[in-house]
Each structure stands twice: as C-alpha cells, then as structure tokens.
Design a protein around this motif. Structure first.
Motif, PDB file in Angstrom:
ATOM      1  N   LEU A 100      -9.895   6.352   0.640  1.00  0.00           N
ATOM      2  CA  LEU A 100      -9.284   7.238   1.633  1.00  0.00           C
ATOM      3  C   LEU A 100     -10.100   7.233   2.924  1.00  0.00           C
ATOM      4  CD1 LEU A 100      -7.209   9.364   2.495  1.00  0.00           C
ATOM      5  CD2 LEU A 100      -8.605  11.082   1.326  1.00  0.00           C
ATOM      6  N   GLN A 101     -11.403   7.326   2.809  1.00  0.00           N
ATOM      7  CA  GLN A 101     -12.254   7.317   4.002  1.00  0.00           C
ATOM      8  C   GLN A 101     -12.130   5.991   4.759  1.00  0.00           C
ATOM      9  OE1 GLN A 101     -16.066   8.296   2.283  1.00  0.00           O
ATOM     10  NE2 GLN A 101     -15.703  10.503   2.474  1.00  0.00           N
ATOM     11  N   ARG A 102     -12.025   4.877   4.021  1.00  0.00           N
ATOM     12  CA  ARG A 102     -11.854   3.583   4.694  1.00  0.00           C
ATOM     13  C   ARG A 102     -10.507   3.523   5.423  1.00  0.00           C
ATOM     14  NH1 ARG A 102     -14.268   1.750  -0.095  1.00  0.00           N
ATOM     15  NH2 ARG A 102     -12.267   1.004  -0.900  1.00  0.00           N
ATOM     16  N   ALA A 103      -9.454   4.050   4.796  1.00  0.00           N
ATOM     17  CA  ALA A 103      -8.135   4.055   5.441  1.00  0.00           C
ATOM     18  C   ALA A 103      -8.154   4.924   6.690  1.00  0.00           C
ATOM     19  CB  ALA A 103      -7.071   4.547   4.458  1.00  0.00           C
ATOM     20  N   GLU A 104      -8.781   6.086   6.613  1.00  0.00           N
ATOM     21  CA  GLU A 104      -8.877   6.965   7.788  1.00  0.00           C
ATOM     22  C   GLU A 104      -9.686   6.299   8.897  1.00  0.00           C
ATOM     23  OE1 GLU A 104     -10.490  10.361   5.778  1.00  0.00           O
ATOM     24  OE2 GLU A 104      -8.510  11.298   5.547  1.00  0.00           O
ATOM     25  N   SER A 105     -10.719   5.575   8.518  1.00  0.00           N
ATOM     26  CA  SER A 105     -11.530   4.854   9.497  1.00  0.00           C
ATOM     27  C   SER A 105     -10.717   3.747  10.172  1.00  0.00           C
ATOM     28  CB  SER A 105     -12.767   4.268   8.806  1.00  0.00           C
ATOM     29  OG  SER A 105     -13.538   3.528   9.702  1.00  0.00           O
ATOM     30  N   ARG A 106      -9.920   3.020   9.357  1.00  0.00           N
ATOM     31  CA  ARG A 106      -9.049   1.977   9.941  1.00  0.00           C
ATOM     32  C   ARG A 106      -8.072   2.592  10.929  1.00  0.00           C
ATOM     33  NH1 ARG A 106      -8.369   0.364   4.780  1.00  0.00           N
ATOM     34  NH2 ARG A 106      -6.152   0.900   4.748  1.00  0.00           N
ATOM     35  N   LYS A 107      -7.517   3.748  10.587  1.00  0.00           N
ATOM     36  CA  LYS A 107      -6.561   4.408  11.481  1.00  0.00           C
ATOM     37  C   LYS A 107      -7.242   4.781  12.799  1.00  0.00           C
ATOM     38  CE  LYS A 107      -3.488   8.310  12.013  1.00  0.00           C
ATOM     39  NZ  LYS A 107      -2.863   9.479  11.425  1.00  0.00           N
TER      40      LYS A 107
ATOM     41  N   LYS B 120       2.178   0.416  16.218  1.00  0.00           N
ATOM     42  CA  LYS B 120       3.048   1.431  15.630  1.00  0.00           C
ATOM     43  C   LYS B 120       3.294   1.154  14.136  1.00  0.00           C
ATOM     44  CE  LYS B 120       7.714   2.121  16.193  1.00  0.00           C
ATOM     45  NZ  LYS B 120       8.929   2.165  16.986  1.00  0.00           N
ATOM     46  N   ASP B 121       3.636  -0.082  13.794  1.00  0.00           N
ATOM     47  CA  ASP B 121       3.924  -0.418  12.392  1.00  0.00           C
ATOM     48  C   ASP B 121       2.657  -0.341  11.527  1.00  0.00           C
ATOM     49  OD1 ASP B 121       6.603  -0.793  12.959  1.00  0.00           O
ATOM     50  OD2 ASP B 121       6.397  -2.971  13.243  1.00  0.00           O
ATOM     51  N   ALA B 122       1.558  -0.819  12.073  1.00  0.00           N
ATOM     52  CA  ALA B 122       0.296  -0.760  11.322  1.00  0.00           C
ATOM     53  C   ALA B 122      -0.113   0.685  11.069  1.00  0.00           C
ATOM     54  CB  ALA B 122      -0.810  -1.505  12.068  1.00  0.00           C
ATOM     55  N   LEU B 123       0.071   1.551  12.067  1.00  0.00           N
ATOM     56  CA  LEU B 123      -0.260   2.972  11.890  1.00  0.00           C
ATOM     57  C   LEU B 123       0.629   3.626  10.835  1.00  0.00           C
ATOM     58  CD1 LEU B 123      -0.975   4.130  15.557  1.00  0.00           C
ATOM     59  CD2 LEU B 123      -2.605   3.967  13.665  1.00  0.00           C
ATOM     60  N   LYS B 124       1.916   3.240  10.799  1.00  0.00           N
ATOM     61  CA  LYS B 124       2.815   3.771   9.772  1.00  0.00           C
ATOM     62  C   LYS B 124       2.314   3.385   8.383  1.00  0.00           C
ATOM     63  CE  LYS B 124       7.312   4.055  12.050  1.00  0.00           C
ATOM     64  NZ  LYS B 124       8.670   3.489  12.083  1.00  0.00           N
ATOM     65  N   GLU B 125       1.904   2.129   8.238  1.00  0.00           N
ATOM     66  CA  GLU B 125       1.399   1.650   6.949  1.00  0.00           C
ATOM     67  C   GLU B 125       0.131   2.405   6.546  1.00  0.00           C
ATOM     68  OE1 GLU B 125       0.859  -2.579   6.907  1.00  0.00           O
ATOM     69  OE2 GLU B 125       2.924  -2.941   7.573  1.00  0.00           O
ATOM     70  N   VAL B 126      -0.769   2.573   7.492  1.00  0.00           N
ATOM     71  CA  VAL B 126      -2.020   3.279   7.191  1.00  0.00           C
ATOM     72  C   VAL B 126      -1.737   4.747   6.882  1.00  0.00           C
ATOM     73  CG1 VAL B 126      -4.254   4.003   8.120  1.00  0.00           C
ATOM     74  CG2 VAL B 126      -3.459   1.685   8.515  1.00  0.00           C
ATOM     75  N   ASP B 127      -0.829   5.361   7.620  1.00  0.00           N
ATOM     76  CA  ASP B 127      -0.468   6.757   7.336  1.00  0.00           C
ATOM     77  C   ASP B 127       0.120   6.906   5.927  1.00  0.00           C
ATOM     78  OD1 ASP B 127      -1.383   7.844   9.714  1.00  0.00           O
ATOM     79  OD2 ASP B 127       0.563   7.673  10.731  1.00  0.00           O
ATOM     80  N   ALA B 128       0.968   5.950   5.546  1.00  0.00           N
ATOM     81  CA  ALA B 128       1.557   5.989   4.202  1.00  0.00           C
ATOM     82  C   ALA B 128       0.464   5.814   3.144  1.00  0.00           C
ATOM     83  CB  ALA B 128       2.621   4.908   4.059  1.00  0.00           C
ATOM     84  N   GLU B 129      -0.480   4.905   3.399  1.00  0.00           N
ATOM     85  CA  GLU B 129      -1.592   4.691   2.466  1.00  0.00           C
ATOM     86  C   GLU B 129      -2.438   5.957   2.344  1.00  0.00           C
ATOM     87  OE1 GLU B 129      -5.507   1.806   1.844  1.00  0.00           O
ATOM     88  OE2 GLU B 129      -4.279   1.567   3.645  1.00  0.00           O
ATOM     89  N   ILE B 130      -2.721   6.598   3.483  1.00  0.00           N
ATOM     90  CA  ILE B 130      -3.510   7.834   3.483  1.00  0.00           C
ATOM     91  C   ILE B 130      -2.788   8.921   2.695  1.00  0.00           C
ATOM     92  CG2 ILE B 130      -4.314   9.731   4.960  1.00  0.00           C
ATOM     93  CD1 ILE B 130      -5.065   7.550   7.058  1.00  0.00           C
ATOM     94  N   GLU B 131      -1.508   9.050   2.894  1.00  0.00           N
ATOM     95  CA  GLU B 131      -0.733  10.064   2.172  1.00  0.00           C
ATOM     96  C   GLU B 131      -0.792   9.811   0.656  1.00  0.00           C
ATOM     97  OE1 GLU B 131       3.902  11.438   1.899  1.00  0.00           O
ATOM     98  OE2 GLU B 131       3.140  10.821   3.864  1.00  0.00           O
ATOM     99  N   THR B 132      -0.631   8.553   0.273  1.00  0.00           N
ATOM    100  CA  THR B 132      -0.698   8.198  -1.151  1.00  0.00           C
ATOM    101  C   THR B 132      -2.085   8.490  -1.721  1.00  0.00           C
ATOM    102  OG1 THR B 132       0.977   6.479  -0.875  1.00  0.00           O
ATOM    103  CG2 THR B 132      -0.463   6.286  -2.785  1.00  0.00           C
ATOM    104  N   LEU B 133      -3.113   8.099  -0.985  1.00  0.00           N
ATOM    105  CA  LEU B 133      -4.484   8.315  -1.466  1.00  0.00           C
ATOM    106  C   LEU B 133      -4.836   9.795  -1.545  1.00  0.00           C
ATOM    107  CD1 LEU B 133      -6.307   5.407   0.387  1.00  0.00           C
ATOM    108  CD2 LEU B 133      -5.937   5.617  -2.086  1.00  0.00           C
ATOM    109  N   GLU B 134      -4.337  10.595  -0.608  1.00  0.00           N
ATOM    110  CA  GLU B 134      -4.579  12.041  -0.669  1.00  0.00           C
ATOM    111  C   GLU B 134      -3.968  12.645  -1.929  1.00  0.00           C
ATOM    112  OE1 GLU B 134      -3.041  13.211   3.146  1.00  0.00           O
ATOM    113  OE2 GLU B 134      -5.033  13.173   4.079  1.00  0.00           O
TER     114      GLU B 134
END
Length: 132
Positions: free
Chosen positions: A39-46, A59-73
């Motif tokens: 989760l911390q790595r995904a937040e750092s990438r964002k 925009k698309d990369a941020l959507k993917e990272v946001d979805a990953e962050i939501e899943t990891l949370e």
C-alpha cells in the motif's frame, strides 16, 4: 491413556496448540505488514505520478493506482482484523496452557520437561527459533 487424566500429555497438547496459535499470529501479522508495504509503495507511486506529470497525461495510470490503493486498503483492513483475532486466539491458548502448567506444578503432577524447566525459571530452547 486418556488425555483428560494424563497431565503430561495434556500439557504437551496445550503447548502444541499454544505454539500453533503463535505461529498463526506471526503469519497473519507478516501478511498485514506485507500488504501495508504494498500500500505504501502504491501511494508513493501515485504521489510520484502527480508530482512529475500533468494529470491529463497520467489519468489512466492514476485510475489504476487508485484502484490498487482501494483494493489494498480493503485487504489491509481484513488482514488487521485477522491479526487481532489470531492474537486473541494465541493469548487464550497461552493463558490456558499457563493455567494448566501452574495447576500441574501446584499439585505435583507430571509435566513435560519444557514445562517443568519453565516453571523453575529455566529458559528452554524452542524448536525453530534458534534458541530461547
């Protein structure tokens, strides 16, 4: 012999439950740590994407990272709940084992060497820990 009346076998059994619950608690704790790290790595990438690029370009990369962050949370919340449950199960097993060991010591009942040593304050090496 009936486990119910065999103090040594009963203590061995309770000790094995205690050790199993301890291992399970460590495993779910390790899993929660691993998820938190991801989760911390995904937040750092964002943050890096937001800092280094214009929003329309990522925009698309941020959507993917946001979805990953939501899943990891969600996974982390679940893992933390499992870790708390495993910790409570270990504490209950440890208390039960300790109470049985104290009862056996108090009444002079036979007990495994590990339990007898610990009752006498001797640190007994535990399997798989490389020492005491």
């Amino acid at each position: 012999m009936n486990l119910k009346f065999d103090s040594k076998a009963r203590l061995q059994h309770l000790g094995s439950i205690r050790h199993a619950k301890s291992a399970a608690a460590r495993d779910v704790g390790d899993r929660a740590i691993e998820i938190r790290d991801r989760l911390q790595r995904a937040e750092s990438r964002k943050r890096q994407l937001e800092r280094e690029f214009h929003p329309r370009d990522v925009k698309d990369a941020l959507k993917e990272v946001d979805a990953e962050i939501e899943t990891l949370e969600a996974e982390l919340t679940n893992a933390e709940a499992r870790r708390a449950e495993a910790g409570e199960a270990f504490q209950a097993a440890a208390r039960t084992h300790e109470n049985a060991r104290s009862y056996a010591a108090e009444h002079g009942l036979p007990m495994p060497a590990e339990d007898a040593a610990e009752v006498r304050g001797i640190n007994w090496p535990h399997a798989g820990t490389g020492g005491v």
